[in-house]
Motif scaffolding. Structure first.
Motif, mmCIF file in Angstrom:
data_model
loop_
_atom_site.group_PDB
_atom_site.id
_atom_site.type_symbol
_atom_site.label_atom_id
_atom_site.label_comp_id
_atom_site.label_asym_id
_atom_site.label_seq_id
_atom_site.Cartn_x
_atom_site.Cartn_y
_atom_site.Cartn_z
ATOM 1 N N ILE A 86 0.741 -1.240 -0.153
ATOM 2 C CA ILE A 86 -0.154 0.102 0.119
ATOM 3 C C ILE A 86 0.958 1.234 -0.168
ATOM 4 C CG2 ILE A 86 -1.614 1.453 1.158
ATOM 5 C CD1 ILE A 86 -2.628 -1.148 2.331
ATOM 6 N N LEU A 112 2.473 1.742 -3.437
ATOM 7 C CA LEU A 112 1.475 2.241 -4.526
ATOM 8 C C LEU A 112 1.253 3.645 -4.032
ATOM 9 C CD1 LEU A 112 -1.126 -0.593 -4.292
ATOM 10 C CD2 LEU A 112 0.679 -0.024 -6.365
ATOM 11 N N LEU A 113 1.234 4.201 -2.745
ATOM 12 C CA LEU A 113 0.654 5.634 -2.735
ATOM 13 C C LEU A 113 1.963 6.391 -3.078
ATOM 14 C CD1 LEU A 113 -0.891 5.262 1.059
ATOM 15 C CD2 LEU A 113 -2.141 5.803 -1.326
ATOM 16 N N ALA A 170 -4.029 1.713 -4.748
ATOM 17 C CA ALA A 170 -3.858 1.362 -3.298
ATOM 18 C C ALA A 170 -5.285 1.619 -2.564
ATOM 19 C CB ALA A 170 -2.982 2.690 -3.015
#
Length: 247
Positions: free
Chosen positions: A9, A12-13, A21
């Protein structure tokens, strides 16, 4: 939730793959409600990183997602981004939504007050900054309340709260604002005294030289006025367009 999910996560952010995300966050929360705090922490840390990078639009997206998970902090953080972007009405609206969810901290009222000050709505600024001071008397809260009163040209109350701030922590800007408040009252001796204290604490602070010079100019001490004006212009060329004769 496994640590690898957290890492993914976060990656992805950082890559600004927000849709992926957010999808992953939603799937995790469907089966693991205990993951909420960890996810909120990742959203806030990533949002703060984007703010540091001056990417407020990305930070805004993350805090809007946070609102769906933890509205108290989400609205507060979104308000901070709005304030940084000078979107003061949005900031006020989001800060007030945070209070609706139970945020009654000194900071929330301070930031609402700051947003109203940016709008030059000093009456509402004073209302909220007084709430902030009533919850916690610290340097920033007293200082900003002084600024609101200064903006309203209520010089006595400005002096009162700047003095309280200065008693907590002596600061060259607060000393300067005390000088401005006394100048507003035509109390030239005290104005010169505080402008001098300000430049003694920060010898590169052009504003205090400029306004001390203006005070000298008001009492017909043109020699000292021109010395301070020259110093202010050396430090900040914008003052070249603001000679005292123009006032």
């Amino acid at each position: 939730m496994e640590q690898t999910d957290m890492d993914k996560i976060e990656d992805l952010l950082n890559e600004k793959k927000f849709f992926e995300a957010f999808e992953m966050i939603d799937e995790i929360l469907k089966t693991d409600k205990d993951a909420k705090d960890d996810i909120v922490e990742i959203l806030e840390e990533s949002g703060e990183n984007f703010i540091d990078e001056e990417d407020n639009e990305s930070a805004e997206k993350l805090f809007k997602k946070e609102i769906l998970i933890e509205p108290v902090n989400g609205y507060f953080n979104l308000g901070l981004v709005n304030l940084d972007m000078n979107r003061n009405d949005d900031a006020i609206g989001n800060f007030k939504k945070s209070t609706d969810y139970g945020n009654n901290s000194a900071d929330i009222y301070k930031f609402i007050g700051m947003a109203y000050m940016n709008k030059e709505d000093y009456d509402n600024a004073i209302i909220h900054l007084n709430k902030s001071v009533s919850i916690e008397e610290n340097f920033e809260n007293e200082h900003y309340l002084g600024l609101a009163y200064l903006g309203k040209e209520d010089y006595d109350n400005a002096i009162k709260f700047f003095s309280k701030a200065n008693n907590i922590k002596e600061n060259y800007e607060t000393l300067h604002y005390l000088g401005l408040a006394y100048l507003g009252k035509d109390d030239y001796d005290n104005a010169i005294n505080f402008f001098t204290k300000s430049v003694n604490r920060n010898t590169d602070f052009a504003d205090a030289y400029y306004y001390r010079g203006m005070t000298y100019y008001a009492i017909k001490n043109e020699r000292e006025a021109m010395k301070d004006y020259k110093k202010a212009c050396d430090l900040n060329e914008e003052y070249l367009d603001l000679p005292y004769e123009s006032y």
